[in-house]
Design a protein around this motif. Structure first.
Motif: not given
Length: 909
Positions: A441-470
């Motif tokens: 329902s989020s996709t229908r309401k807000y749009g998006g490919t679902g790739l943004g966070l996956a790409i961000s996570a990959q980039l963070v890992h490439m920078m020797n970092g970590e990513i998370g959410v609370q």
């Protein structure tokens, strides 16, 4: 025969009996079977071992022929054959070696003695050795790998059929030959090095090329080990795997990857080039006169184009990550400016939803670091963009802070907090997977490919970092990530230096939003100012009056525009109407700026007007500028300070060269830069660019990569070969390519930076400001204060069109249409003002002169504005001494304005 002495017969007989028993005992004690036969082979005697071995009895064996107990034998048993014969006995699984000897006795025809020695263990050991040899020979024979053994002189001892097949030699042709001279005569040093390492006890491995008998080359994977028996080295073993097909497949795969990369680059170029025209022209079209329906269509088109571009970028980025082509750069950059730039870029989207955007960069964070600013900005834009998308009311807070300081650099911690819909606990980890959102329902309401966070996570890992959410559903989310940065190569921009006139400067910060109030307060406190905070306009006025009563008035008020009960504009009016407060300088901060606000607030006495989120350096420069205007004690007030005014002051002294062959891209880039206040020259190819920089001093060159006659790379190389200062001019590449390696190609050619098409307005201006500012700062020391020149030209222009245009959508047509209405209003106001002066009605004089001053300020007609201001000041003092003369000056300018208006309005028709 000698006679036995008398009396000795019995002793002798006993000795014989004793010897007989001893012999029999000895005979039976032997563990190997012993058999006595007559000369015909008939058994006459056997020991106990024989009976036990054959599992029989003495009577059953006695008289039988020796051959009857032998189950098998290697060869016939020969008397006095020292080597004997191997055999197996009946009823036994053991192996024996039988030796037959002739026994000679006195007065007897003689007997044969058969001794059976158990050789079972020896036999099995021999069979094991044989089997091992057979196994080794089989391995050598049938191994697909070419195997060769060498002696310690590095000569070939053996080789297998695979070696013969691989190198084309027969076994007889290679035995005794030196291996290295045989198959690597063209690379003796390399081959000898490998061989000597193996001979010295090291295992060697490598991918090499060797020669066949026919002279052709073969690519092989080579391994070599020493061969030792016990502690003694006896030779070497070399193994060769034919990897020709594997290498051909590798080259084919690399060629396919190259083709894929070129396809992605070409696709990126072909898509981004028209997208550049579409988005750019939409942006320009939005600044032209449009009716509501047209503006709605245009906004929809712009949103769709931006969504398509986001999708293209995400798909290309994901493809690069999946194929391993994504790489990070490591360059020095201004961290604070980059983070604040992200906040500014997305502030408009937040304002459109009524959200408060707050950006807090801790003061202890390093101003410059070394890393990948482009990818860091991408992560921040993605996370902040998501926060805006999923938040309908409240605020977005961006924070940047130091997580850990290390010898080699700094580990940074970023967080983006929103007051949005939140994320269920069971979905918080899954959202970082590709093509994943909280639910369908989020996709229908807000749009998006679902790739943004996956790409961000990959980039963070490439920078020797970590990513998370609370997150808590319905209460909002905080996305956080860490990255490693290095110390910059050069110090670059230094921290803000606080001048003495800001030390202990009393400033009141007024904002109903606690987070925003706290952050602005911390920033200003960092300048050395004494900060007091108020949460409402009413509280602010009370605090200000109390401080005046104490004899400690505030020098400046930083005032939020959108507040309940009493907004910033109402507070400003109260301040300027109160004689005890009206000298206080007021800077208004707003998150919902509209065209015309600055002019209206200027008329109310506002000193500066800035859009949130406010950058630290921008706020710093604004405070300096406002204080500078006050300290210069001018008789006429200066123009209101805005972000545009600050940027105009920096841009006006910069000349940019644009090298672009595409007419649409030329037009777009030219408009963008000119709107930002830059002067721009345009050339169509690299050759013209090289010639242009030698004729005029430019602050920056924007260089398209793909151009006829001379492309951007070669043009840059030629410019870099020119003497200084021309040879060191900043050059920024513009290209529709967007793949790994493109930036490296630009930097290798001598370019300073890289912009990807379609051009993003904010990114273009960020890069241009960065390099143009460097040139300006290195060429001259400009004033910190933005003030009008006290020396007016002898024949001043009627108005400052360049400064006024932003108030009219940067449209000259809009400007002159409103100018017509202004002239009508002006003539009526002048008539009313003249009547008021004639009857000495100072209240009406003040009203009409203030109205004329504000209206003229909108159009930057400084002559009328200053004259009206003079009349207003006289009215405020109650003495209309020069009011009539100043009014005549205004009246003399009106015909000139009307003539200019008629000329321009007809040319715009």
């Amino acid at each position: 025969m000698s006679e036995v002495p008398a009396g000795k017969e019995h002793e002798i007989q006993q000795a014989i009996e004793r010897a007989k028993k001893e012999w029999e005992a000895t005979f039976d004690s032997i563990s190997d079977p012993l058999i006595l036969t007559d000369l015909q082979g008939n058994i006459t005697r056997m020991n106990r071992a024989t009976i036990g071995t054959l599992k029989t009895t003495y009577p059953e064996l006695l008289g039988k022929n020796i051959e009857s107990i032998i189950a098998s034998k290697q060869k016939p048993i020969q008397v006095e054959d020292a080597y004997g014969s191997e055999c197996k006995l009946k009823n036994s699984d053991q192996f024996y070696r039988v030796v037959c000897s002739k026994l000679i006795l006195e007065d007897q025809p003689g007997e044969l003695v058969y001794v059976f020695q158990n050789i079972t263990r020896q036999k099995k050991d021999e069979e094991l050795i044989i089997r091992q040899n057979q196994y080794y020979e089989s391995v050598l024979k049938y191994s697909p790998a070419a195997i060769v053994t060498l002696d310690l002189n590095e000569n070939i001892v053996t080789c297998n059929p695979a070696f013969e097949e691989l190198f084309g030699y027969t076994r007889n042709e290679v035995i005794g030959k030196n291996l290295d001279r045989l198959i690597s005569p063209d690379k003796p040093d390399e081959a000898t090095s490998f061989t000597h390492q193996a001979r010295d006890g090291k295992a060697v491995h490598g991918y090499v090329t060797r020669l066949r008998k026919d002279g052709s080359e073969v690519e092989v994977e080579m391994s070599g080990v020493p061969v030792s028996i016990g502690n003694q080295k006896v030779g070497l073993l070399a193994i060769y795997h034919d990897i020709t097909e594997l290498m051909n497949a590798k080259r084919a795969a690399e060629s396919a990857d190259q083709a894929k990369s070129e396809f992605l680059a070409n696709m990126s170029h072909e898509i981004r080039t028209p997208m550049n025209g579409v988005i750019g022209m939409i942006e320009l079209l939005k600044d032209t006169p449009l009716d509501p329906e047209q503006r709605d269509y245009l906004n929809t088109a712009n949103e769709s184009a931006e969504s398509l571009l986001t999708l293209i970028n995400e798909v290309l980025d994901f493809a690069k990550i999946e194929s391993g082509q994504m790489s990070l750069e490591s360059i020095d950059f201004d961290l604070r400016s980059m983070v604040e730039g992200v906040a500014r870029t997305l502030a408009t989207r937040a304002e459109g939803k009524g959200l408060e955007m707050v950006c807090m960069v801790n003061r202890d964070i390093p101003s410059r670091v070394k890393g990948d600013p482009t990818r860091l900005r991408q992560i921040l834009i993605n996370l902040v963009g998501n926060a805006i998308k999923f938040t309908s009311q409240g605020e977005i807070v961006i924070r940047a802070m130091v997580d850990e300081k290390r010898d080699e650099g700094t580990r940074l911690l970023f967080s983006i907090t929103d007051t949005g819909i939140g994320i269920p606990h069971d979905r918080q980890q899954a959202i970082f997977d590709r093509f994943t959102q909280v639910d369908s329902s989020s996709t229908r309401k807000y749009g998006g490919t679902g790739l943004g966070l996956a790409i961000s996570a990959q980039l963070v890992h490439m920078m020797n970092g970590e990513i998370g959410v609370q997150s808590e559903p319905g209460q909002g989310s905080t996305f956080w990530f860490t990255i490693d940065t290095l110390k910059p190569t050069e110090e670059g921009t230094r921290p803000l230096v606080i001048p003495l006139d800001l030390k202990n400067l009393p400033i009141l910060v007024v904002d109903d939003n606690q987070t925003n109030r706290s952050i602005i307060g911390k920033i200003v406190s960092g300048f050395g100012c004494q900060v007091t905070q108020a949460s409402s306009g009413i509280q602010a006025l009370t605090i200000m009056r109390n401080e005046v009563a104490k004899g400690k008035p505030f020098e400046m008020v930083l005032l939020d525009m959108q507040m309940p009960e009493m907004d910033g504009e109402q507070v400003l009016k109260e301040i300027k109407m109160d004689p005890e407060l009206q000298k206080t300088l007021v800077v208004i901060l707003t998150s919902m700026g509209h065209r015309g606000d600055a002019a209206r607030l200027e008329a109310l006495g506002c000193s500066a007007y800035l859009l949130k989120p406010v950058r630290q350096k921008e706020l710093f420069n604004t405070i300096l500028s406002v204080m500078g205007q006050q300290q210069m004690n001018k008789t006429t007030s200066s123009s209101i300070i805005t972000r545009h005014a600050l940027e105009e002051a920096d841009h006006s002294q910069n000349l940019i060269l644009l090298a672009e062959d595409n007419a649409i891209n030329q037009k777009l880039a030219l408009r963008l830069l000119q709107k930002a206040g830059y002067s721009v020259d345009v050339v169509e190819n690299g050759l013209q660019a090289v010639n242009a920089v030698q004729k005029k001093q430019y602050s920056l060159v924007l260089m398209d990569v793909q151009m006829p006659e001379l492309d951007g790379f070669d043009a840059t190389r030629q410019i870099r070969a020119l003497p200084s200062p021309t040879g060191i001019i900043p050059i920024v590449a513009m290209t529709a390519h967007a793949l790994a390696g493109d930036r490296e190609k630009c930097l290798e050619a001598g370019m300073n930076d890289y912009l990807s098409k379609p051009l993003n307005i904010d990114e273009v201006l960020t890069v241009v400001n960065k390099y143009a500012a460097k040139v300006q700062n290195s060429s001259e020391a400009s004033s910190e204060f933005l003030t009008e020149s006290p020396n007016e030209p002898s024949e001043p222009a009627l108005y400052d069109l360049k400064t006024a245009l932003p108030r009219f959508g940067d449209s000259e047509q809009n400007f002159y249409e409103f100018m017509g209405a202004f002239l009508t209003h002006l003539k009526k106001s002048v008539f009313d003002l003249e009547n008021a002066i004639s009857i000495q009605d100072v209240q009406k004089v003040q009203y009409y002169s203030h109205s004329i001053k504000g209206a003229a300020a909108n159009f930057e007609i400084s002559s009328i504005r200053l004259a009206a201001q003079g009349i207003e000041e006289e009215a405020n003092s109650g003495q209309l001494t020069d009011a009539a003369l100043l009014l005549e000056k205004i009246k003399s300018i009106i015909p000139l304005l009307e003539k200019d208006y008629q000329k321009n309005i007809s040319s715009k028709a």
